[in-house]
Every structure is written in C-alpha cells, then in structure tokens.
Write a protein that holds these residues in place. Structure first.
Motif, PDB file in Angstrom:
ATOM      1  N   PRO A 154       0.806  -1.215   0.000  1.00  0.00           N
ATOM      2  CA  PRO A 154       0.000   0.000   0.000  1.00  0.00           C
ATOM      3  C   PRO A 154       0.845   1.274   0.000  1.00  0.00           C
ATOM      4  CG  PRO A 154      -0.882  -1.547   1.581  1.00  0.00           C
ATOM      5  CD  PRO A 154       0.412  -2.118   1.083  1.00  0.00           C
ATOM      6  N   ARG A 155       1.989   1.226   0.663  1.00  0.00           N
ATOM      7  CA  ARG A 155       2.862   2.399   0.700  1.00  0.00           C
ATOM      8  C   ARG A 155       3.427   2.691  -0.689  1.00  0.00           C
ATOM      9  NH1 ARG A 155       7.160   3.716   5.366  1.00  0.00           N
ATOM     10  NH2 ARG A 155       5.212   4.059   6.436  1.00  0.00           N
ATOM     11  N   VAL A 214       1.960   2.163  -3.428  1.00  0.00           N
ATOM     12  CA  VAL A 214       0.882   2.748  -4.232  1.00  0.00           C
ATOM     13  C   VAL A 214       0.633   4.188  -3.793  1.00  0.00           C
ATOM     14  CG1 VAL A 214      -1.588   2.616  -4.726  1.00  0.00           C
ATOM     15  CG2 VAL A 214      -0.219   0.539  -4.698  1.00  0.00           C
ATOM     16  N   ARG A 215       0.625   4.422  -2.498  1.00  0.00           N
ATOM     17  CA  ARG A 215       0.281   5.741  -1.960  1.00  0.00           C
ATOM     18  C   ARG A 215       1.329   6.806  -2.270  1.00  0.00           C
ATOM     19  NH1 ARG A 215       1.536   8.169   2.983  1.00  0.00           N
ATOM     20  NH2 ARG A 215       2.646   6.270   3.494  1.00  0.00           N
ATOM     21  N   LEU A 226       1.358   8.015  -6.038  1.00  0.00           N
ATOM     22  CA  LEU A 226       0.127   8.741  -6.335  1.00  0.00           C
ATOM     23  C   LEU A 226       0.118  10.103  -5.658  1.00  0.00           C
ATOM     24  CD1 LEU A 226      -2.639   6.011  -6.208  1.00  0.00           C
ATOM     25  CD2 LEU A 226      -1.791   7.230  -8.201  1.00  0.00           C
ATOM     26  N   GLY A 227       0.537  10.143  -4.408  1.00  0.00           N
ATOM     27  CA  GLY A 227       0.610  11.423  -3.703  1.00  0.00           C
ATOM     28  C   GLY A 227       1.593  12.370  -4.357  1.00  0.00           C
TER      29      GLY A 227
END
Length: 84
Positions: free
Chosen positions: A54-55, A57-58, A61-62
């Motif tokens: 998840p990190r 992906v985050r 994107l951020g």
C-alpha cells in the motif's frame, strides 16, 4: 524511482516504531527496546516489510498529485503575468 526507494527504506523503520508503540501500550512484559525490535525484524524479514505494498501505491500517487498541483499553480500564475 526515488519514492519507491524511500518507501522500501523507511517501511522497516516505521514497522519498528509501530511495534514499539504496540508493545508499550499493551502493558505486556515484551522487551520494548529498539535493539530487541530490530533483532525481531532481522529474524523475521517479511514482518519488516509488512505494509510496503500500500505504501508503494500511496507515495507515487501522492507525489503525482502534488507535482500536478505545483505545475497547475505555476501555469496559472505564469498565464496571469503581465508583460513588462
């Protein structure tokens, strides 16, 4: 690339911090020293990378949203600039 590398490097440190907070808050007799926690993570390397998906992906994107916002703001102010 830099965001991915940063996520891979900081995830084990974040996991260690979270494990320490969890051990301190539970009131158990588990050793809460960082040395003991890093020994646990070295013995269980998969635990040190838990949450890395998840990190990964985050963070990109951020970063994409942040850079888009910066470029849009720059374009807006540049288009409003009066020629001298």
């Amino acid at each position: 690339f830099a965001g991915t590398l940063a996520a891979l490097v900081t995830t084990p440190v974040d996991v260690a911090k979270t494990l320490r907070q969890k051990r301190q808050g539970s009131g158990s007799s588990a050793d809460t020293s960082m040395v003991a926690i890093f020994r646990f993570l070295i013995a269980n390397p998969r635990a040190g990378l838990s949450g890395v998906g998840p990190r990964l992906v985050r963070i990109p994107l951020g970063l994409a949203f942040m850079m888009s916002g910066i470029e849009t703001t720059r374009w807006f102010f540049h288009s409003r600039r009066q020629p001298v």
